[in-house]
Scaffold this active site. Structure first.
Site, short mmCIF file in Angstrom:
data_model
loop_
_atom_site.label_atom_id
_atom_site.label_comp_id
_atom_site.label_asym_id
_atom_site.label_seq_id
_atom_site.Cartn_x
_atom_site.Cartn_y
_atom_site.Cartn_z
N ARG A 188 77.96 14.99 8.85
CA ARG A 188 77.51 15.63 7.63
C ARG A 188 78.71 15.89 6.73
O ARG A 188 79.75 16.38 7.19
CB ARG A 188 76.78 16.97 7.92
CG ARG A 188 75.36 16.81 8.40
CD ARG A 188 74.46 16.31 7.28
NE ARG A 188 73.06 16.18 7.67
CZ ARG A 188 72.51 15.07 8.13
NH1 ARG A 188 73.25 13.99 8.30
NH2 ARG A 188 71.23 15.03 8.43
N GLU A 223 75.86 14.16 -2.00
CA GLU A 223 75.58 12.73 -1.90
C GLU A 223 74.63 12.34 -3.02
O GLU A 223 73.63 13.03 -3.24
CB GLU A 223 74.97 12.39 -0.54
CG GLU A 223 75.96 12.50 0.59
CD GLU A 223 75.45 11.94 1.91
OE1 GLU A 223 74.23 11.66 2.00
OE2 GLU A 223 76.26 11.79 2.83
N HIS A 271 76.82 6.29 3.43
CA HIS A 271 75.87 6.86 4.39
C HIS A 271 75.09 5.75 5.07
O HIS A 271 73.85 5.73 5.10
CB HIS A 271 74.91 7.84 3.70
CG HIS A 271 74.32 8.84 4.66
ND1 HIS A 271 74.16 10.17 4.36
CD2 HIS A 271 73.83 8.70 5.92
CE1 HIS A 271 73.60 10.81 5.38
NE2 HIS A 271 73.40 9.93 6.34
#
Length: 330
Positions: A234, A263, A282
């Site tokens: 994370r 993000e 990601h």
């Protein structure tokens, strides 16, 4: 409430919702894709829905409270920091996730970032694409069999990484709050000791109030100046400003980052433009197989609830233990 069972998908990184539509159609439900993932849009979109499936959008307390007919909130992934689980629990709504669908992919990605950093792959790639062919331009490279990998957290993904790293000759140590090695045989050490000993630090911790920005200036100050940081967990676990300052000061050698806060990140920031930092979007969870598995399992969790059954992977089981879970006819 409409007689049609509507399932809200807040956001998705794949092109369509066909897998979800096919599975949920079997229980008489239709899929509704939210036009955006901001809170106001989701509040309105959730009002007449019986289920919410979310990837990265924030399912806040307001969203859950607006969804008066909601029977389940399903995370299309592992982490739960984007869902107000406490509010769902208060309302008797089960929250589900898929805790083990991409263990191999994420552990592979963490190892790939480690190898790319260790062998200066990203650095050399960027330089040669600009026409520079200079072995001496890169930093020193170490023999992996003489290096130590420190794992921060020892969940499913970290445990899958252990034998892969050992196969390359790395010594693996780990830190957890419990000190449990989960049968891996890793030497368990305090967080500060791990930072001081490790040549590579791979982060596999959940994002909570106690772990948020655990990698701050003090943490970077404890790391070896030759060490690399890898994060596939994370983004909020790392203070990105502190990481940039540590890189500028030469306190660490580089980083491989797949997750960010927020993000998507602002890729114009100097941290992400630095040659010592490898950035992937990601992507660690992705493979053709993992994405299909994820989508099928989430749709089946929702279908189970709509059929009055208990779904797999309930993260707040007290809603069932207390007999408070919303029934299919509510």
């Amino acid at each position: 409430m409409s007689e049609t069972l509507r399932v809200l998908i807040t956001d998705r990184p794949w092109s369509d919702s066909d897998i979800e539509r096919e599975i949920l159609a079997e229980v008489g439900a239709e899929v509704v894709d939210a036009p955006s993932g901001d809170e106001e849009t989701l509040v309105e979109a959730a009002r007449d829905c019986v289920a919410i499936a979310t990837c990265w959008a924030k399912v806040t307390g307001r969203v859950i409270e607006a969804a008066e007919h909601c029977r389940v909130v399903s995370r299309m992934g592992i982490g739960l920091d984007n869902i107000a689980v406490d509010v769902a629990t208060e309302r008797g709504i089960p929250v589900t996730n898929v805790p083990d669908y991409c263990v191999e992919e994420v552990s592979d990605h963490a190892l790939a970032l480690l190898l790319a950093l260790a062998r200066n792959i990203g650095f050399f790639h960027g330089r040669t694409k600009r026409g520079e062919y200079d072995l001496s331009a890169a930093g020193a490279m170490r023999r992996l069999s003489e290096c130590t990998l420190g794992l921060v957290g020892l969940g499913n993904t970290a445990r899958a990484l252990v034998p892969k790293a050992r196969a390359l000759g790395l010594t693996v140590i780990a830190t957890t709050q419990s000190g449990n090695d989960y049968g891996t045989g890793c030497r368990m050490v305090p967080f500060e000791e791990l930072l001081e000993e490790s040549d590579f630090v791979s982060v596999h911790a959940p994002l909570t109030e106690s772990t948020r920005r655990m990698f701050d200036a003090a943490a970077f100050g404890r790391m070896k100046r030759t060490a690399f940081l890898v994060n596939t967990s994370r983004g909020g676990l790392i203070d990105e400003s502190a990481l940039w300052e540590a890189l500028q000061a030469g306190e660490i050698a580089g980083a491989g980052l797949d997750v960010f806060d927020p993000e998507p990140p602002d890729l114009q920031q100097p941290l992400f433009c630095d040659e010592r930092v490898i950035v992937t979007p990601h992507a660690a969870f992705v493979s053709q197989e993992s994405v299909v598995e994820l989508r099928q399992r989430v749709a089946k969790q929702i279908a189970a609830v709509l059929c009055g059954e208990r779904p797999a992977s309930v993260v707040n089981p007290e809603v069932y233990d207390d007999g408070a879970a919303k029934k299919s006819g509510d």
